[in-house]
Design an enzyme around this catalytic site. Structure first.
Site, PDB file in Angstrom:
ATOM      1  CE1 TYR A  91      -3.674  -2.485   0.303  1.00 35.20           C
ATOM      2  CE2 TYR A  91      -2.673  -3.348   2.201  1.00 35.20           C
ATOM      3  CZ  TYR A  91      -3.502  -3.305   1.372  1.00 35.20           C
ATOM      4  OH  TYR A  91      -4.526  -4.538   1.286  1.00 35.20           O
ATOM      5  CE1 TYR A 486      -8.172  -4.113   2.622  1.00 39.56           C
ATOM      6  CE2 TYR A 486      -8.704  -2.995   4.685  1.00 39.56           C
ATOM      7  CZ  TYR A 486      -7.870  -3.850   4.017  1.00 39.56           C
ATOM      8  OH  TYR A 486      -6.849  -4.303   4.634  1.00 39.56           O
ATOM      9  NE  ARG A 487      -4.035  -0.918   4.287  1.00 40.04           N
ATOM     10  CZ  ARG A 487      -3.573  -1.702   5.128  1.00 40.04           C
ATOM     11  NH1 ARG A 487      -4.266  -2.925   5.631  1.00 40.04           N
ATOM     12  NH2 ARG A 487      -2.438  -1.623   5.849  1.00 40.04           N
TER      13      ARG A 487
END
Lengths: 541, 131, 120
Positions: A91, A486-487
């Site tokens: 991420y 979600y991310r």
């Protein structure tokens, strides 16, 4: 040397020298060699012009130094990007969303401020890792259990601020959901405490998180409205025992009933994180081991009748779920008995197998060889075995990955639809699909299912271009189906946020108004999750 | 025959150039480097399943005398004692490569012959073949 | 026959310019245990998830060396300091970059002293 956008070399040099006055020369990193340590090791743009890279890094030791850094950045218009342990791999890692930002590396703020074993909470700084917090608890023999994500080197603060998840009981698996109270520094350098922490002398900062008035904590997650410098987390009291049991159901069509019953047990807090599987599809269709499943899928997605036939031919149950119980022995055994009775009443042919039973906490030497550390709240790095060199990947081990977790409603149909979408999208890109009709969801977050895609990244531009195309298409396809990712990595945050388009992107427009008011110069993490300062917003649709 | 000079980042040479080439077509690598650079290269070469086959460590002793430590098939050593660092080196090593029997089983002892990596050995140059 | 020749006059990887005291192998073990052991340690669960044979780093090196060299880093007697530094600071495959706020320059020197303590 890279420079922040629209900042001259002279201005940048002045800012760096003021950063050095704030934190000491030793903690300002501006040589090429040092700045390279803030690259995202798993970047999907590695060595390409679009790779997000820092211009410098500065590492404060306390909240006062964070305030000084923010004030300097504000005065000179320098974009800054806070990281806690910098291990948010897949991420973005330690790299900023906007190239040229100065990374504010909070790793030195590594104090565990408090762990209360009677009221069951911890208060920590951002540089504390799950390993650090775990060791603190062990050294003092405190009677609490952590809930950890797979890699233990991450920060409870950083992880929860990106909505990270874990493995134990549902209230704790949602790491942001289990936080209680935070302290943050605004773009103007002011220190704010939320919840009961706003009242001087309050002894219940980590006990009651709403305080009075709006709860603004959510603004600090997946965003850029401040730099969090302290955060409290609710912890589970150390359970006396841990027990597992596995339920299997025979037919493909039984998945619906299995899901509904698991949801009943989870939402009644009768089980910890359930773990679904498919004995019939044992082994799945990994890249290296095509099985009968691959044949089954040769002519497209099979009908339910063909799938039922396939299950019968395998001679194994279609689905399984492992339930995990935490608590006193009498309670966990009774919970497992109740679960068996309920499944037995609802699914013809359901069968049951007892699993592990351990008294907690396990001694350290037993834990070292225990493969189930995460469900016991013990931090580790063993998950990296999934990507480590193995005999099949010997000549080209994975160099990184970009994860895409799609959140679905807890319905059998949604799970099958998502697996089919993933499988067909992979095939479209010439990538062997990892998903199949027996793919099972992950239940990290108790109220939703996750179907996951792990897209490889490389230190090779051509291969990364393929990975990006696949990843981007998966985001589109998820959105077409109403499944939220979600991310995501900074490379895809604008794309992902553009999918939240209800009422002409009213949510993002609201966030932008907040950004303009709270951080008018737009110095904190410009672009994080699509929130750009006014001066950089023009390119947005 | 390709010739590369390492004056900076060995990683760049490896990841930017050699690894891709060697994954497509394996050709023997030969060179003259110091021990540390060679160790790094040897580790990287394992990723394309290539290992040390032959090495001569040129140790400069007190008084400037050169001593050669050879690991690998001894018959290959002939002619290597007067290696230059110019074209004659390339020719001599190419001749070694031609004489290596790549079908013979690999001698693990050659792979274990690495350091020592202390300051005094910085002046040690190694002529080597990785295949 | 095609041959590729590599010439290097000097290793140019960074040296321990900032190390003021001589490195401590004892402290290196402390740093190694904290930062490296979770992947490169010797003790692992018998059946790792997803089929790994040992902790991730140890398992990967086992595949790489095929028994010709020890898979457990602490058992090596041939590691070059420059290589350790390059891998720690640059990452390698799934192993990411380690920053100086995590493992400082002097701590890295200590780790190097520890891992090379038995070198020939």
């Amino acid at each position: 040397m890279a420079l922040p956008p629209n900042v001259s070399e002279e201005v940048f040099a002045s800012a760096l020298s003021e950063f050095a006055q704030a934190v000491g020369d030793e903690w300002v990193f501006s040589s090429d060699e040092d700045v390279a340590l803030y690259r995202d090791s798993y970047s999907i743009y590695w060595d390409e012009p679009e790779e997000r890279v820092a211009s410098a890094a500065v590492a404060p030791a306390n909240v006062e130094e964070v305030q000084q850094i923010v004030r300097v950045a504000n005065r000179y218009g320098i974009p800054i990007y806070p990281i806690s342990t910098g291990r948010n791999l897949t991420y973005g890692g330690a790299a900023p969303t906007l190239s040229g930002s100065v990374v504010v590396d909070l790793k030195r703020m590594n104090r565990v401020l408090e762990v209360d074993e009677d009221r069951h909470f911890a208060l920590v700084e951002p540089g504390v890792s799950y390993f650090d917090l775990y060791n603190y608890i062990q050294e003092r023999g405190l009677n609490v259990m952590l809930d950890v994500p797979d890699p233990g080197w991450g920060s409870p603060i950083g992880n929860s601020l990106d909505h990270g998840v874990g493995y134990t009981m549902s209230p704790y698996r949602d790491h942001f959901g289990s936080h209680c109270g935070m302290e943050f520094v605004t773009a103007e350098g002011e220190v704010v405490r939320t919840g009961n922490g706003a009242m001087p002398g309050s002894e219940s900062w980590q006990d009651y998180r709403y305080g009075v008035g709006p709860m603004i904590d959510g603004l600090l997650a997946q965003s850029n409205f401040g730099i969090v410098t302290k955060m409290g987390f609710w912890l589970m009291p150390m359970p006396e025992t841990f027990l597992t049991g596995t339920v299997t159901v025979p037919r493909y069509g039984d998945f619906d009933a299995l899901v509904k019953e698991v949801s009943y047990l989870e939402d009644s807090f009768l089980t910890g994180m359930p773990s679904f599987g498919s004995p019939a599809a044992r082994g799945g269709i990994g890249r290296q081991a095509p099985t009968q499943l691959a044949e089954l899928m040769q002519d497209g997605w099979p009908s339910v009748e063909r799938l039922e036939d396939f299950v019968s031919a395998q001679g194994r149950p279609a689905w399984s779920v492992e339930l995990r119980f935490y608590g006193p022995e009498e309670v966990v055994r009774a919970s497992w008995e109740a679960a068996k009775r309920r499944f037995g009443d609802r699914v013809a042919g359901a069968s049951f197998e007892d699993g592990d039973f351990w008294r907690l906490p396990l001694p350290a030497d037993e834990l070292a060889t225990n493969p189930r550390k995460a469900v016991l709240g013990v931090p580790a790095l063993e998950i990296f075995a999934t990507m480590a060199r193995n005999p099949q990947t010997n000549e080209a081990p994975l160099e990184g990955h970009a994860d895409l977790f799609a959140f679905l409603p807890r319905k059998a149909e949604a799970v099958h639809d998502a697996a089919r979408m993933m499988s067909e999208t992979y095939s479209e890109f010439g990538t062997p699909p990892a998903h199949h009709p027996f793919s099972t969801p992950i239940n990290f977050y108790s109220r939703a299912f996750i179907v996951a895609a792990i897209v490889p990244t490389w230190r090779d531009a051509a291969k990364n271009a393929q990975s990006r195309a696949l990843y981007s298409r998966l985001i589109d396809r998820c959105a077409e189906n109403g499944w939220i990712v979600y991310r995501t990595n900074p490379a895809f945050q604008d794309q992902l946020v553009s999918k939240l388009s209800f009422n002409n992107n009213a949510l993002l427009r609201f966030e932008e108004k907040l950004k303009d008011g709270i951080d008018p110069k737009g110095i904190i993490s410009p672009g994080r999750y699509g929130i750009w300062p006014a001066s950089m917003r023009s390119g947005r649709a | 025959m390709g010739v590369s000079e390492v004056s900076g980042d060995l990683g760049q040479l490896w990841y930017g150039e050699l690894r891709g080439q060697l994954r497509r077509t394996k050709v023997p690598l030969t060179g003259l480097t110091d021990r540390a650079t060679l160790f790094c290269l040897e580790e990287l070469a394992r990723d394309v399943d290539m290992k040390m086959r032959f090495r001569v460590d040129r140790v400069v002793e007190q008084g400037g005398r050169i001593r050669h430590e050879v690991a690998g098939q001894p018959r290959l050593v002939t002619g290597l004692h007067d290696l230059g660092t110019d074209e004659s080196f390339g020719n001599a090593m190419a001749s070694v490569v031609r004489r290596i029997d790549f079908s013979s089983s690999r001698d693990v002892r050659i792979q274990r012959r690495t350091g020592p990596f202390h300051n005094a050995s910085e002046r040690v140059l190694v002529a080597w073949v990785i295949a | 026959m095609r041959v590729t020749i590599v010439m290097a006059a000097l290793a140019v990887l960074a040296t321990a310019a900032f190390a003021q005291d001589s490195p401590s192998a004892d402290n290196g073990k402390v740093v190694f245990d904290k930062w490296c052991t979770p992947c490169h340690g010797a003790v692992a669960p018998p059946e790792m998830p997803f089929g790994g044979d040992g902790l991730p780093g140890t398992s990967a090196l086992g595949v790489k060396y095929r028994g010709e060299l020890p898979a457990v880093l602490e058992e090596r007697t041939d590691l070059a300091p420059e290589f350790i530094e390059t891998v720690v600071r640059g990452g390698l495959f799934g192993m990411p970059i380690t920053r100086k706020t995590e493992v400082s320059e002097s701590e890295l020197e200590d780790v190097i002293a520890y891992l090379t303590r038995n070198n020939n």
